[in-house]
Motif scaffolding. Sequence first.
Motif, mmCIF file in Angstrom:
data_model
loop_
_atom_site.group_PDB
_atom_site.id
_atom_site.type_symbol
_atom_site.label_atom_id
_atom_site.label_comp_id
_atom_site.label_asym_id
_atom_site.label_seq_id
_atom_site.Cartn_x
_atom_site.Cartn_y
_atom_site.Cartn_z
ATOM 1 N N ALA A 134 0.737 -1.327 -0.232
ATOM 2 C CA ALA A 134 0.058 -0.309 -0.009
ATOM 3 C C ALA A 134 1.116 1.236 -0.056
ATOM 4 C CB ALA A 134 -1.015 0.189 1.357
ATOM 5 N N LYS A 140 -0.667 4.001 -0.926
ATOM 6 C CA LYS A 140 -0.886 5.228 -1.383
ATOM 7 C C LYS A 140 -0.544 6.861 -0.201
ATOM 8 C CE LYS A 140 -3.871 2.869 3.009
ATOM 9 N NZ LYS A 140 -4.675 2.272 2.740
ATOM 10 N N TYR A 161 2.528 6.326 2.702
ATOM 11 C CA TYR A 161 2.771 7.036 3.987
ATOM 12 C C TYR A 161 3.260 8.131 4.760
ATOM 13 C CZ TYR A 161 -0.642 2.538 4.634
ATOM 14 O OH TYR A 161 -1.740 1.144 5.054
ATOM 15 N N LEU A 190 -7.081 2.453 -5.272
ATOM 16 C CA LEU A 190 -8.546 1.737 -4.379
ATOM 17 C C LEU A 190 -9.901 1.962 -3.845
ATOM 18 C CD1 LEU A 190 -6.373 0.863 -1.457
ATOM 19 C CD2 LEU A 190 -7.551 -0.694 -2.721
ATOM 20 N N MET A 199 -13.549 -5.199 -4.944
ATOM 21 C CA MET A 199 -13.087 -5.238 -3.524
ATOM 22 C C MET A 199 -14.817 -5.260 -2.716
ATOM 23 S SD MET A 199 -11.898 -4.088 -0.091
ATOM 24 C CE MET A 199 -10.316 -3.519 -0.672
ATOM 25 N N ARG A 230 -17.727 0.187 4.783
ATOM 26 C CA ARG A 230 -17.052 1.760 4.048
ATOM 27 C C ARG A 230 -16.983 1.319 2.552
ATOM 28 N NH1 ARG A 230 -10.717 2.321 6.117
ATOM 29 N NH2 ARG A 230 -10.575 0.779 3.890
ATOM 30 N N HIS A 262 -11.145 -6.267 3.090
ATOM 31 C CA HIS A 262 -10.641 -5.690 3.699
ATOM 32 C C HIS A 262 -10.743 -5.649 5.838
ATOM 33 C CE1 HIS A 262 -7.649 -2.565 4.333
ATOM 34 N NE2 HIS A 262 -8.325 -1.324 5.167
ATOM 35 N N ASN A 317 -4.139 -6.553 5.710
ATOM 36 C CA ASN A 317 -3.278 -5.476 5.728
ATOM 37 C C ASN A 317 -1.804 -6.187 6.463
ATOM 38 O OD1 ASN A 317 -4.360 -5.941 8.091
ATOM 39 N ND2 ASN A 317 -5.050 -4.067 8.533
ATOM 40 N N SER A 318 -1.328 -5.332 7.493
ATOM 41 C CA SER A 318 0.259 -5.219 7.603
ATOM 42 C C SER A 318 -0.154 -7.094 8.554
ATOM 43 C CB SER A 318 0.759 -4.321 8.071
ATOM 44 O OG SER A 318 1.244 -3.669 7.096
ATOM 45 N N ARG A 326 -1.276 -7.193 1.507
ATOM 46 C CA ARG A 326 -1.204 -5.392 1.242
ATOM 47 C C ARG A 326 -0.763 -4.767 2.409
ATOM 48 N NH1 ARG A 326 -6.668 -6.911 0.230
ATOM 49 N NH2 ARG A 326 -7.425 -5.660 2.040
ATOM 50 N N PRO A 327 0.353 -4.657 2.849
ATOM 51 C CA PRO A 327 0.681 -4.144 3.424
ATOM 52 C C PRO A 327 0.818 -3.117 3.272
ATOM 53 C CG PRO A 327 2.575 -5.611 3.090
ATOM 54 C CD PRO A 327 1.035 -6.306 1.787
ATOM 55 N N GLY A 328 1.244 -2.144 5.174
ATOM 56 C CA GLY A 328 1.403 -0.992 4.394
ATOM 57 C C GLY A 328 2.323 -0.219 6.096
ATOM 58 N N ILE A 329 1.574 -0.051 6.630
ATOM 59 C CA ILE A 329 1.780 0.531 8.090
ATOM 60 C C ILE A 329 3.622 -0.694 8.231
ATOM 61 C CG2 ILE A 329 0.512 -0.784 9.776
ATOM 62 C CD1 ILE A 329 1.899 3.267 9.783
ATOM 63 N N TYR A 334 -0.645 5.385 11.659
ATOM 64 C CA TYR A 334 -0.493 5.819 10.868
ATOM 65 C C TYR A 334 -0.568 7.328 10.454
ATOM 66 C CZ TYR A 334 -2.349 1.021 9.918
ATOM 67 O OH TYR A 334 -2.727 -0.153 10.277
HETATM 68 C C1 LIG Z 1 -4.216 0.869 3.722
HETATM 69 C C2 LIG Z 1 -5.233 -0.005 3.263
HETATM 70 C C3 LIG Z 1 -3.797 -1.488 3.515
HETATM 71 C C4 LIG Z 1 -2.362 -1.090 3.682
HETATM 72 O O1 LIG Z 1 -2.706 -1.254 5.530
HETATM 73 P P1 LIG Z 1 -1.631 -1.541 6.791
HETATM 74 O O2 LIG Z 1 -2.503 -1.122 7.886
HETATM 75 O O3 LIG Z 1 -1.252 -0.400 6.933
HETATM 76 O O4 LIG Z 1 -1.042 -2.905 6.861
HETATM 77 C C5 LIG Z 1 -4.578 -2.568 3.034
HETATM 78 N N1 LIG Z 1 -5.423 -2.898 2.224
HETATM 79 C C6 LIG Z 1 -6.446 -1.590 1.819
HETATM 80 C C7 LIG Z 1 -7.553 -1.546 1.229
HETATM 81 C C8 LIG Z 1 -5.867 -0.166 2.247
HETATM 82 O O5 LIG Z 1 -7.068 0.755 2.004
#
Ligand SMILES: *Cc1c(COP(=O)(O)O)cnc(C)c1O
Length: 347
Positions: A38, A40, A44, A86, A127, A134, A158, A192-193, A208-211, A335
């Motif tokens: 991720a 976006k 971050y 997304l 999705m 949401r 998600h 996610n993470s 889909r890791p982000g943080i 975040y």
């Molecule tokens: C932001 C986001 C992620 C990443 O989430 P983290 O908690 O930061 O790992 C994954 N999937 C979707 C749909 C997101 O919006």
Amino acid sequence: MLPEVPEPPLRLSLDRDALTSNWQALDRLSGKARAGAAVKADAYGLGARLVVPLLHQAGCRDFFVAHWTEAAELLDLVPAPSIAVLHGLQSAADAGYAIASGVKPVINSAAQARRWLDAGGGACDLMVDTGINRLGVPMSEIGDEVFARLRVDVLHSHLIAAEEDSPNNARQCRKWREARAAIAHTRASLANSAGIALGSDYHGDLTRPGIALYGGVPRADMAHLIRQVVSPQAMIMQVRDVEAGEGIGYNATFTAPARMRVGTISLGYADGYLRCWSGKGTFRAGGYELPVLGRVSMDMTVVDLSNAPGLGEGDWVTADYALAEAATASGLSQYELLTLLGGRFSR
Ligand SMILES: *Cc1c(COP(=O)(O)O)cnc(C)c1O
């Protein structure tokens, strides 16, 4: 002609090895699934144009942004089909841009699906909302024939609380499996993470890791895998001695109990170093710990140099910004701590 613009007196230090190592650790923890990323909100706040090539080099092939403007920023860096938006298609203009650029929309509703088909769209992501309420196709609508007409690459859902051991996780996982059985797709993605740590049921084909890529620790059981990536740094602009009884900063919320040596650094709440750090944050340099004195102001913060005789004007200091600890200390989420970091840092 003007000389080159001087470097600003604040910079965001990014540990590139730590970023790569975090992606690799999350990719390994994803088991048979591949880790995406991720990116976006400018990855971050780190800078998507820095982060994306590093992750691509590490092996990442799926990048997620929220907006079409964010996708446009990445088109010269990675192949368009590796980017997915997304928020999907809010308008025919979005659909036109997706088709022209080759970036994938993440379809979030029957209306978005029809918009995509009307525009003559090809491969897309989808999705499904398994409980966040949401964005995404509600479970009650997954049987709609319009979704059968899509060419779905990744079928997503998600998680709402993967950082907790909540019954929501298993419930959402079950619904995601139901959606996978109902709608044809090439790959499936849920985690996610934090979700990556929930085990193979949650992995599908893509995570889909982000943080956690950026040094966040969403679950304590992931702490040993994740390295800190981001450190805000600022220059000491002025040093002075303050006499006992004198106040420091706006409203003199700190009064010197004795004569002390203080330094003013070039970092303030306009840069995302918010006022919650007033009298609470700490910086480091040369082995010294430097507490924040008084209020953080817009462009400046004052730190205590009494125990750091080796530091002076022109030296750089680094904020204590390990995300899990900084979140506890500040009351901000991990975040927020990242996405707040402003545009004045050199990166
Ligand atoms: C932001 C986001 C992620 C990443 O989430 P983290 O908690 O930061 O790992 C994954 N999937 C979707 C749909 C997101 O919006």
